[in-house]
Design a protein around this motif. Sequence first.
Motif, PDB file in Angstrom:
ATOM      1  N   VAL A  22       0.845  -1.193   0.000  1.00 56.21           N
ATOM      2  CA  VAL A  22       0.000   0.000   0.000  1.00 56.21           C
ATOM      3  C   VAL A  22       0.884   1.249   0.000  1.00 56.21           C
ATOM      4  O   VAL A  22       1.824   1.353   0.798  1.00 56.21           O
ATOM      5  N   ILE A  23       0.584   2.183  -0.898  1.00 56.53           N
ATOM      6  CA  ILE A  23       1.365   3.431  -0.930  1.00 56.53           C
ATOM      7  C   ILE A  23       0.537   4.642  -0.506  1.00 56.53           C
ATOM      8  O   ILE A  23       1.066   5.750  -0.403  1.00 56.53           O
ATOM      9  N   GLY A  24      -0.759   4.429  -0.257  1.00 60.83           N
ATOM     10  CA  GLY A  24      -1.582   5.558   0.171  1.00 60.83           C
ATOM     11  C   GLY A  24      -2.915   5.088   0.737  1.00 60.83           C
ATOM     12  O   GLY A  24      -3.424   4.040   0.339  1.00 60.83           O
ATOM     13  N   ILE A  25      -3.448   5.866   1.693  1.00 65.44           N
ATOM     14  CA  ILE A  25      -4.766   5.606   2.274  1.00 65.44           C
ATOM     15  C   ILE A  25      -5.564   6.905   2.192  1.00 65.44           C
ATOM     16  O   ILE A  25      -5.040   7.984   2.521  1.00 65.44           O
ATOM     17  N   MET A  31     -16.159   5.771   2.364  1.00 61.83           N
ATOM     18  CA  MET A  31     -15.318   4.604   2.105  1.00 61.83           C
ATOM     19  C   MET A  31     -13.864   4.920   2.418  1.00 61.83           C
ATOM     20  O   MET A  31     -13.418   6.070   2.264  1.00 61.83           O
ATOM     21  N   ARG A  32     -13.132   3.902   2.843  1.00 63.10           N
ATOM     22  CA  ARG A  32     -11.687   4.012   3.041  1.00 63.10           C
ATOM     23  C   ARG A  32     -11.015   3.257   1.906  1.00 63.10           C
ATOM     24  O   ARG A  32     -11.277   2.060   1.686  1.00 63.10           O
ATOM     25  N   LEU A  33     -10.159   3.930   1.177  1.00 65.19           N
ATOM     26  CA  LEU A  33      -9.534   3.359  -0.010  1.00 65.19           C
ATOM     27  C   LEU A  33      -8.019   3.245   0.179  1.00 65.19           C
ATOM     28  O   LEU A  33      -7.394   4.137   0.755  1.00 65.19           O
ATOM     29  N   ALA A  34      -7.459   2.144  -0.326  1.00 66.50           N
ATOM     30  CA  ALA A  34      -6.003   1.954  -0.332  1.00 66.50           C
ATOM     31  C   ALA A  34      -5.515   2.039  -1.768  1.00 66.50           C
ATOM     32  O   ALA A  34      -6.148   1.488  -2.688  1.00 66.50           O
ATOM     33  N   THR A  84      -6.936   1.226  -7.125  1.00 70.61           N
ATOM     34  CA  THR A  84      -7.555   1.580  -5.855  1.00 70.61           C
ATOM     35  C   THR A  84      -8.429   0.431  -5.368  1.00 70.61           C
ATOM     36  O   THR A  84      -9.185  -0.159  -6.154  1.00 70.61           O
ATOM     37  N   VAL A  85      -8.318   0.102  -4.066  1.00 71.26           N
ATOM     38  CA  VAL A  85      -9.118  -0.988  -3.500  1.00 71.26           C
ATOM     39  C   VAL A  85      -9.831  -0.506  -2.251  1.00 71.26           C
ATOM     40  O   VAL A  85      -9.376   0.408  -1.548  1.00 71.26           O
ATOM     41  N   ASP A  86     -10.956  -1.140  -1.973  1.00 65.88           N
ATOM     42  CA  ASP A  86     -11.811  -0.769  -0.844  1.00 65.88           C
ATOM     43  C   ASP A  86     -11.386  -1.538   0.405  1.00 65.88           C
ATOM     44  O   ASP A  86     -11.479  -2.767   0.451  1.00 65.88           O
TER      45      ASP A  86
END
Length: 400
Positions: free
Chosen positions: A280-283, A304-307, A351-353
């Motif tokens: 993961v490079i960002g949240i 939503m929180r995205l990675a 991007t993933v949830d």
Amino acid sequence: MTSWIEVSEQRLTENFRVAQEILARETASSTALLAVIKANAYGHGAGLCAPVLARAGAEWLGVTDAAEGATVRTAMEVAGIAKAQQPRILVMSGHLPVDVPVIVQHSLTPVVWRQQQMAALAEAAGAEPCAVHLEIDSGMSRQGVALGGLRELLRWLANEPRIRLDGVMTHFASAEVAGSEQTLAQRKQFEAAVQLVAEAGLRPTWIHAGNTSMIDNGADGDILAWLHGLAASVGARAMVREGLGLYGYALPLEGLAVVAERAARLRAVVRPVMTWKTRVIGISEVEAGARVGYNGTFTAEKTMRLALLPVGYADGLRRELGCSTWNRGGWVMFHVERAPIVGRVSMNLTTVDVTEIEGVAVGDEVVLLGEGSTAEDHAALAGTISYEILCGMRAPVVLV
């Protein structure tokens, strides 16, 4: 590294031995298994996989071309495998005149089907004749000599002492189809070709055919014994070529629908060798109504929180795995939990949830392909086959 591929040495070895056991059980003979590592071992790293398979007992390795064969030969030498203990290397996809010096220098065995190919090899042969494997086009209409041109080619071979016919081979177009009429027709054509070879006074050491599906397809249970018998009839050894099964996959069997899946000998027992990972490079957090990715194909219905992951279709993560508000897409794995892809897969970013996954932070490891998200899962969403998914990865490979 934005992403990397881990290859399990243990699983690769186990998958090879599972296939060996099936061959031994079905033929009660010394039928050999050629380990296909062409196309960079289907994305698993030919230079890493070759020494593992050599130590597992592979007598033969199959590569795409002469350059890959030279790379594999060097990799085994670097791994400390003495030349006398190295498997022989079959160059499976033909060659051009420019490849001949490499073939000779690295003791590669080319697949041939034209006189011109062999004439160039004869010119370059040293004190020992150049060994070749003659491919028969038994009905796939791709690579090989058809029966109509075989007699003339065999006459030339019988009178060329600088070329030794070490093997005769064919490839089945529909091996995964149980009870395939095409396979039956190809078998008859290959039988006729092998008989012509014998009548020409040539005595190959190897007769080989098939692929992973030929080993897997228990509904056509006699085919392995048939190959063994055909080889024995001309004083040769039988060999079967396995690629996809080494890496933990097999195509679903087709035809004879009720029988086919029950008859799979390999599919249920091999295990995937590859795990493709990233970090993961960002949240970020988005509110309801936010549109995610190119063209805003996905709209958040809630907070939503995205990675953010540093991989995309340039790395082999297929664009078809993206999702929209209307269609579900692919997913990645955080340990045992799925994180759905949201929006489109971009060239280098996805991007993933992770809204429902606690504690996800920058730097966390993510499985893109492996346990819980297989090449078959990716292939189903991309409308393709697992072969293409595995071969399409672009990331450094490490052996674990």
